[in-house]
Write a protein that holds these residues in place. Structure first.
Motif, PDB file in Angstrom:
ATOM      1  N   ARG A 165       0.847  -1.185   0.000  1.00  0.00           N
ATOM      2  CA  ARG A 165       0.000   0.000   0.000  1.00  0.00           C
ATOM      3  C   ARG A 165       0.884   1.236   0.000  1.00  0.00           C
ATOM      4  O   ARG A 165       2.019   1.200   0.477  1.00  0.00           O
ATOM      5  N   ALA A 166       0.342   2.355  -0.467  1.00  0.00           N
ATOM      6  CA  ALA A 166       1.141   3.575  -0.570  1.00  0.00           C
ATOM      7  C   ALA A 166       1.692   3.996   0.791  1.00  0.00           C
ATOM      8  O   ALA A 166       2.867   4.368   0.910  1.00  0.00           O
ATOM      9  N   GLU A 167       0.860   3.918   1.836  1.00  0.00           N
ATOM     10  CA  GLU A 167       1.333   4.360   3.149  1.00  0.00           C
ATOM     11  C   GLU A 167       2.402   3.429   3.710  1.00  0.00           C
ATOM     12  O   GLU A 167       3.344   3.874   4.375  1.00  0.00           O
ATOM     13  N   THR A 168       2.285   2.133   3.419  1.00  0.00           N
ATOM     14  CA  THR A 168       3.305   1.183   3.862  1.00  0.00           C
ATOM     15  C   THR A 168       4.614   1.431   3.125  1.00  0.00           C
ATOM     16  O   THR A 168       5.704   1.437   3.729  1.00  0.00           O
ATOM     17  N   ALA A 169       4.524   1.663   1.817  1.00  0.00           N
ATOM     18  CA  ALA A 169       5.717   1.937   1.022  1.00  0.00           C
ATOM     19  C   ALA A 169       6.412   3.206   1.505  1.00  0.00           C
ATOM     20  O   ALA A 169       7.650   3.265   1.584  1.00  0.00           O
ATOM     21  N   ALA A 170       5.632   4.221   1.838  1.00  0.00           N
ATOM     22  CA  ALA A 170       6.224   5.478   2.301  1.00  0.00           C
ATOM     23  C   ALA A 170       7.032   5.276   3.570  1.00  0.00           C
ATOM     24  O   ALA A 170       8.181   5.735   3.680  1.00  0.00           O
ATOM     25  N   ILE A 171       6.465   4.592   4.542  1.00  0.00           N
ATOM     26  CA  ILE A 171       7.143   4.409   5.822  1.00  0.00           C
ATOM     27  C   ILE A 171       8.362   3.498   5.659  1.00  0.00           C
ATOM     28  O   ILE A 171       9.435   3.767   6.219  1.00  0.00           O
ATOM     29  N   ALA A 172       8.228   2.430   4.885  1.00  0.00           N
ATOM     30  CA  ALA A 172       9.376   1.549   4.652  1.00  0.00           C
ATOM     31  C   ALA A 172      10.508   2.296   3.961  1.00  0.00           C
ATOM     32  O   ALA A 172      11.680   2.162   4.338  1.00  0.00           O
ATOM     33  N   ALA A 173      10.172   3.102   2.973  1.00  0.00           N
ATOM     34  CA  ALA A 173      11.201   3.836   2.229  1.00  0.00           C
ATOM     35  C   ALA A 173      11.901   4.874   3.101  1.00  0.00           C
ATOM     36  O   ALA A 173      13.124   5.038   3.038  1.00  0.00           O
ATOM     37  N   ILE A 174      11.143   5.578   3.929  1.00  0.00           N
ATOM     38  CA  ILE A 174      11.759   6.579   4.810  1.00  0.00           C
ATOM     39  C   ILE A 174      12.680   5.902   5.821  1.00  0.00           C
ATOM     40  O   ILE A 174      13.778   6.392   6.107  1.00  0.00           O
TER      41      ILE A 174
END
Length: 241
Positions: free
Chosen positions: A224-233
């Motif tokens: 999901r977009a929010e999961t990808a954002a947190i993992a990437a950060i």
């Protein structure tokens, strides 16, 4: 005991003030009194601060010595607008992880009703970032920009490292791209783009290519977009600090 931290709404060289909801909470809920000591972020700097006066409208502090603090992660998140409850969670957690800037992006596949309502949500997103900054004891608040179209965002981006999370990239990982970027240049400012549900259109992918963005993968799973954002950060923080 760790002192509670506040982020000032107004300041001078020697004083800082909390107003609005922050002042009301201190005065009514915490029943603050003159002489009490808190940590206060004033103009981006952390100070030990003493309350001079208290009212529902304003709590005034005198600033004492400056304290050590951590800098924000030099990372600009370009986050395509998606379901607001999920996006709010992403903004909150990105703030806790130390993101410096977030720009909501109006992508081709952003749902129409979300795109039309996004600007009205911006102040709420900023309040979420403020509360998350206080909770995570940051000394600054990430800049939450007004939502803008992707084409405009790419034209205005100045970060030397520009990374695009892409479902079509299968080989180059985010970790590898960041290692290569940080070893080849002194500046660590990095932009990271995450697409909407349904992904970027072919036309948008062409725009990223024109503006020299590097596609990367987070692995084989579809996130999901929010999961990808947190993992990437979280991954980026190990290379950019």
């Amino acid at each position: 005991m760790t002192r509670r931290r506040w982020i000032a709404d107004r300041w001078t060289a020697t004083t800082a003030s909390l107003t609005g909801d922050q002042a009301a909470h201190l005065a009514r809920v915490l029943r603050a009194e003159p002489g009490q000591i808190y940590d206060v972020v004033s103009n981006g700097f952390l100070h030990r601060a003493e309350i001079l006066s208290v009212s529902d409208a304003e709590v005034l502090f005198t600033l004492h010595e400056e304290l050590e603090s951590d800098a924000a992660l030099p990372l600009h998140l370009l986050l395509a607008v998606f379901k607001f409850d999920h996006m709010e969670w992403a903004i909150e957690k990105a703030t806790e992880l130390g993101i410096a800037r977030i720009t909501p992006i109006l992508a081709r596949r952003t749902e129409k009703h979300l795109a039309q309502s996004a600007l009205k949500r911006t102040e709420r997103w900023r309040r979420i970032a403020l509360e998350a900054s206080k909770q995570s004891r940051r000394t600054d608040i990430p800049h939450i920009a007004d939502p803008i179209p992707l084409k405009q965002a790419l034209a205005e981006e100045t970060s030397p490292t520009r990374i695009l999370l892409s479902e079509t990239e299968q080989t180059l990982t985010l970790t590898a791209a960041l290692k290569a970027a940080t070893s080849s240049q002194q500046e660590t400012d990095t932009a990271l783009a995450i697409g909407p549900e349904g992904g970027w259109t072919p036309e948008e992918m062409s725009l990223f290519t024109q503006h020299q963005w590097q596609p990367v993968t987070l692995g084989p799973r579809i996130l999901r977009a929010e999961t990808a954002a947190i993992a990437a950060i979280a991954i980026a923080s190990t290379h950019l600090l």
